[in-house]
Design an enzyme around this catalytic site. Structure first.
Site, PDB file in Angstrom:
ATOM      1  N   SER A 248       0.829  -1.225   0.000  1.00 41.01           N
ATOM      2  CA  SER A 248       0.000   0.000   0.000  1.00 41.01           C
ATOM      3  C   SER A 248       0.854   1.263   0.000  1.00 41.01           C
ATOM      4  CB  SER A 248      -0.962   0.003   1.193  1.00 41.01           C
ATOM      5  OG  SER A 248      -0.284  -0.312   2.381  1.00 41.01           O
ATOM      6  N   HIS A 278      -2.116  -8.855   2.034  1.00 37.12           N
ATOM      7  CA  HIS A 278      -1.676  -7.615   2.717  1.00 37.12           C
ATOM      8  C   HIS A 278      -2.750  -7.246   3.751  1.00 37.12           C
ATOM      9  CE1 HIS A 278       0.320  -3.887   3.342  1.00 37.12           C
ATOM     10  NE2 HIS A 278      -0.162  -3.174   2.344  1.00 37.12           N
ATOM     11  N   HIS A 324       5.634 -13.118   7.013  1.00 39.35           N
ATOM     12  CA  HIS A 324       5.877 -11.727   6.618  1.00 39.35           C
ATOM     13  C   HIS A 324       7.006 -11.695   5.596  1.00 39.35           C
ATOM     14  CE1 HIS A 324       6.541  -7.383   6.841  1.00 39.35           C
ATOM     15  NE2 HIS A 324       5.311  -7.344   7.338  1.00 39.35           N
ATOM     16  N   ARG A 333       4.425  -5.738  16.743  1.00 41.19           N
ATOM     17  CA  ARG A 333       3.077  -5.163  16.863  1.00 41.19           C
ATOM     18  C   ARG A 333       2.099  -6.208  17.405  1.00 41.19           C
ATOM     19  NH1 ARG A 333       2.402  -3.228  10.812  1.00 41.19           N
ATOM     20  NH2 ARG A 333       3.150  -5.360  10.583  1.00 41.19           N
TER      21      ARG A 333
HETATM   22  N1  HAX Z   1       0.827 -20.147   5.765  1.00 40.23           N
HETATM   23  C1  HAX Z   1       1.196 -21.122   4.900  1.00 40.23           C
HETATM   24  N2  HAX Z   1       2.185 -20.976   3.999  1.00 40.23           N
HETATM   25  C2  HAX Z   1       2.857 -19.820   4.021  1.00 40.23           C
HETATM   26  C3  HAX Z   1       2.548 -18.794   4.932  1.00 40.23           C
HETATM   27  C4  HAX Z   1       1.476 -18.991   5.810  1.00 40.23           C
HETATM   28  N3  HAX Z   1       1.085 -18.063   6.673  1.00 40.23           N
HETATM   29  N4  HAX Z   1       3.382 -17.762   4.723  1.00 40.23           N
HETATM   30  C5  HAX Z   1       4.186 -18.115   3.711  1.00 40.23           C
HETATM   31  N5  HAX Z   1       3.853 -19.349   3.282  1.00 40.23           N
HETATM   32  C6  HAX Z   1       4.409 -20.066   2.129  1.00 40.23           C
HETATM   33  C7  HAX Z   1       4.191 -19.189   0.891  1.00 40.23           C
HETATM   34  O1  HAX Z   1       2.864 -19.332   0.385  1.00 40.23           O
HETATM   35  C8  HAX Z   1       5.256 -19.688  -0.032  1.00 40.23           C
HETATM   36  O2  HAX Z   1       4.802 -20.890  -0.592  1.00 40.23           O
HETATM   37  P1  HAX Z   1       5.195 -21.306  -2.112  1.00 40.23           P
HETATM   38  O3  HAX Z   1       6.691 -21.429  -2.090  1.00 40.23           O
HETATM   39  O4  HAX Z   1       4.465 -22.580  -2.317  1.00 40.23           O
HETATM   40  O5  HAX Z   1       4.722 -20.189  -2.988  1.00 40.23           O
HETATM   41  C9  HAX Z   1       6.393 -20.008   0.914  1.00 40.23           C
HETATM   42  O6  HAX Z   1       5.804 -20.145   2.224  1.00 40.23           O
HETATM   43  C10 HAX Z   1       7.446 -18.924   0.980  1.00 40.23           C
HETATM   44  O7  HAX Z   1       6.822 -17.700   1.267  1.00 40.23           O
HETATM   45  P2  HAX Z   1       7.612 -16.548   2.040  1.00 40.23           P
HETATM   46  O8  HAX Z   1       8.761 -16.120   1.193  1.00 40.23           O
HETATM   47  O9  HAX Z   1       7.889 -16.949   3.433  1.00 40.23           O
HETATM   48  O10 HAX Z   1       6.494 -15.445   2.103  1.00 40.23           O
HETATM   49  P3  HAX Z   1       6.269 -14.192   1.160  1.00 40.23           P
HETATM   50  O11 HAX Z   1       7.278 -13.172   1.571  1.00 40.23           O
HETATM   51  O12 HAX Z   1       6.207 -14.558  -0.269  1.00 40.23           O
HETATM   52  O13 HAX Z   1       4.823 -13.718   1.597  1.00 40.23           O
HETATM   53  C11 HAX Z   1       3.130 -13.223   3.127  1.00 40.23           C
HETATM   54  C12 HAX Z   1       4.601 -13.071   2.811  1.00 40.23           C
HETATM   55  C13 HAX Z   1       2.796 -12.326   4.312  1.00 40.23           C
HETATM   56  C14 HAX Z   1       2.299 -12.763   1.926  1.00 40.23           C
HETATM   57  C15 HAX Z   1       2.820 -14.700   3.483  1.00 40.23           C
HETATM   58  O14 HAX Z   1       3.552 -15.047   4.641  1.00 40.23           O
HETATM   59  C16 HAX Z   1       1.359 -14.962   3.692  1.00 40.23           C
HETATM   60  O15 HAX Z   1       0.640 -15.231   2.715  1.00 40.23           O
HETATM   61  N6  HAX Z   1       0.844 -14.894   4.980  1.00 40.23           N
HETATM   62  C17 HAX Z   1      -0.559 -15.070   5.239  1.00 40.23           C
HETATM   63  C18 HAX Z   1      -1.337 -13.803   4.872  1.00 40.23           C
HETATM   64  C19 HAX Z   1      -1.032 -12.684   5.834  1.00 40.23           C
HETATM   65  O16 HAX Z   1      -1.076 -12.823   7.044  1.00 40.23           O
HETATM   66  N7  HAX Z   1      -0.749 -11.478   5.285  1.00 40.23           N
HETATM   67  C20 HAX Z   1      -0.496 -10.274   6.074  1.00 40.23           C
HETATM   68  C21 HAX Z   1       0.967  -9.897   6.127  1.00 40.23           C
HETATM   69  C22 HAX Z   1       1.225  -8.639   6.927  1.00 40.23           C
HETATM   70  C23 HAX Z   1       0.642  -7.467   6.239  1.00 40.23           C
HETATM   71  O17 HAX Z   1       1.045  -7.027   5.176  1.00 40.23           O
HETATM   72  N8  HAX Z   1      -0.391  -6.947   6.804  1.00 40.23           N
HETATM   73  O18 HAX Z   1      -1.054  -5.959   6.201  1.00 40.23           O
END
Ligand code: HAX
Length: 443
Positions: A248, A278, A324, A333
């Site tokens: 964002s 996000h 994250h 947080r």
């Molecule tokens: N549950 C299961 N699998 C997860 C996971 C979770 N919470 N977090 C990461 N992974 C998986 C990813 O899907 C990815 O899988 P693939 O290799 O099969 O694609 C793998 O682990 C590696 O991912 P990563 O490098 O650790 O994570 P990213 O940096 O790509 O993504 C995210 C970060 C926050 C998007 C991710 O951890 C996620 O999807 N979390 C759940 C959604 C969430 O809580 N989002 C909010 C984040 C904070 C924020 O921005 N708030 O606004």
């Protein structure tokens, strides 16, 4: 001719910013002049495929994010902000957080009060915007409504007026500041109208001249509970900023770099916030927790939680609120949310489940071996705290995130204009050209 702005009594923030901007503009000029060609980083093919992942490639003054110690607002951790910023009861006033992000200084109580009073004086909306919000279908997701509402604030904005007049580029920040103050002042009312229309009877009280942003927001939402206002103060602080590279903030910065005003830039940022990976994660977490609660009841065991999380993972879904892109420790947080629960809330079954999840999920994600960060992020606990105080319509939760993040994104936009940052324009590669570049680099 100097840029003509609406002359208001409130001047001290502008005067302070003017002095700081002069100094920092010279720093940027010197950096570019003396070291503009200095190489400070390299980029891998993987980082390119993953969308500039981890690239240090943006200037953002308001906050920094360390993978291990978390967010710092102008060098201060959130507990330091809680200890040092002017407060109401035990939490920083959102206005003092805004002052800190804008200026880099801890405001005096009278400066925080001055900003509070200024924002309160701007808190109402033009009638036609209220009418427009009232005419939106209740079924339209609250985040879409918020983005529409913020976009509509751009009518008559000061930045466009300055751009179309003979205002010097060096003075654009002044009109950006005017618009930023209006955004932060008015977004709580947009949010509250959306809430009252979508989930209540559509009636809403007027903003008060004597309340801070959090209390005004809480009252317009329909609450009369000082403890809820206290939670909102914490909420607005926790979500106000998270450095410049998140989806964002980066979107807001990118759109603003084309010299779009702060309303349209942040409206775009809100659409970015509305993605489930996000900001929308906070609604997804609560939806997920409520389903879990229904299945396991008030006193689940660790095994009950494990079984439910396994189900989520088996479906190939992410566990919401965990992981994250930058952090590599439990989000500070989230820990502050738990601390809040400990200090203010005696017994709440849903919050107890949040705590139990924290005991169980990190090990499960570690065992799965995919997520680089198996720990909870800010969204893991925020919704359950709102739920405790009776705000349970989870489709609204990201709107509250959006109200908070206006503080950081708009402060950054003022500095983008102040530092005369140019239009953002990286270069994209086709897969073929990336493959060729990799071969060249290896030979
Ligand atoms: N549950 C299961 N699998 C997860 C996971 C979770 N919470 N977090 C990461 N992974 C998986 C990813 O899907 C990815 O899988 P693939 O290799 O099969 O694609 C793998 O682990 C590696 O991912 P990563 O490098 O650790 O994570 P990213 O940096 O790509 O993504 C995210 C970060 C926050 C998007 C991710 O951890 C996620 O999807 N979390 C759940 C959604 C969430 O809580 N989002 C909010 C984040 C904070 C924020 O921005 N708030 O606004």
């Amino acid at each position: 001719m100097a840029c003509k702005l609406l002359v208001r009594k409130f001047q001290s923030l502008r005067v302070i910013l003017e002095e700081k901007i002069t100094v920092n503009r010279e720093r940027v000029a010197k950096l570019r002049r003396d070291n503009g060609e200095t190489v400070i980083d390299q980029i891998t093919a993987d980082q390119i495929v993953k969308g500039m992942r981890g690239m240090r490639a943006l200037v953002n003054e308001t906050s920094t994010l360390d993978p291990y110690s978390g967010i710092k607002f102008r060098g201060l951790t959130i507990p330091e902000c809680q200890a040092r910023l002017p407060k109401k009861h035990n939490q920083p006033l959102p206005e003092s957080v805004y002052w800190l992000l804008l200026t880099g200084d801890i405001p005096t109580p009278s400066q925080a009060e001055e900003l509070r009073s200024e924002l309160a004086s701007r808190a109402s909306l033009p009638q036609h915007i209220e009418d427009m919000l009232n005419s939106l279908p209740k079924s339209l997701h609250p985040m879409v409504q918020l983005s529409i509402g913020v976009n509509s604030l751009c009518e008559g904005n000061q930045f466009d007026k300055a751009f179309k007049s003979d205002c010097k580029r060096a003075d654009y920040w002044k009109s950006a500041l005017e618009d930023a103050l209006n955004l932060v002042a008015k977004i709580p009312r947009i949010a509250a109208i959306i809430y009252r229309n979508a989930f209540k009877d559509g009636k809403i009280c007027a903003p008060s001249q004597s309340c801070d942003l959090a209390e005004n927001l809480g009252r317009m939402l329909g609450w009369d509970d000082p403890n809820f206002f206290e939670l909102l103060r914490l909420y607005l602080t926790l979500h106000s900023d998270h450095e410049g590279g998140n989806v964002s903030a980066h979107t807001t910065h990118l759109v603003g770099s084309g010299l779009c005003d702060v309303f349209r830039s942040y409206s775009s940022g809100l659409n970015a916030l509305a993605g489930p990976l996000h900001g929308l994660a906070n609604q997804e977490v609560l939806k997920w927790l409520i389903e879990l609660w229904k299945i396991v009841g008030d006193n689940p065991t660790e095994d009950d939680i494990r079984k439910y999380v396994e189900g989520t993972m088996k479906k190939g879904q992410v566990v919401p609120g965990y992981g994250h892109a930058v952090l590599r420790v439990p989000d500070p947080r989230f820990l502050i949310e738990l601390e809040y629960k400990k200090n203010y809330i005696q017994n709440d079954p849903l919050l107890n489940i949040v705590e139990l999840c924290y005991k169980v999920i990190p090990d499960m994600l570690k065992q799965q071996g995919k997520a680089k960060n198996p720990y909870p992020n800010v969204d893991a606990g925020s919704g359950a705290l709102l739920h405790h105080y009776g705000l349970r319509e989870y489709e609204f939760f990201t709107v509250l995130f959006g109200v908070s993040r206006a503080i950081g994104c708009s402060a950054s936009q003022v500095w983008d204009r102040a530092l005369l940052l140019p239009i953002e324009r990286p270069i994209s590669l086709t897969l073929e050209s990336l493959e060729e570049l990799v071969q060249q680099a290896k030979s």
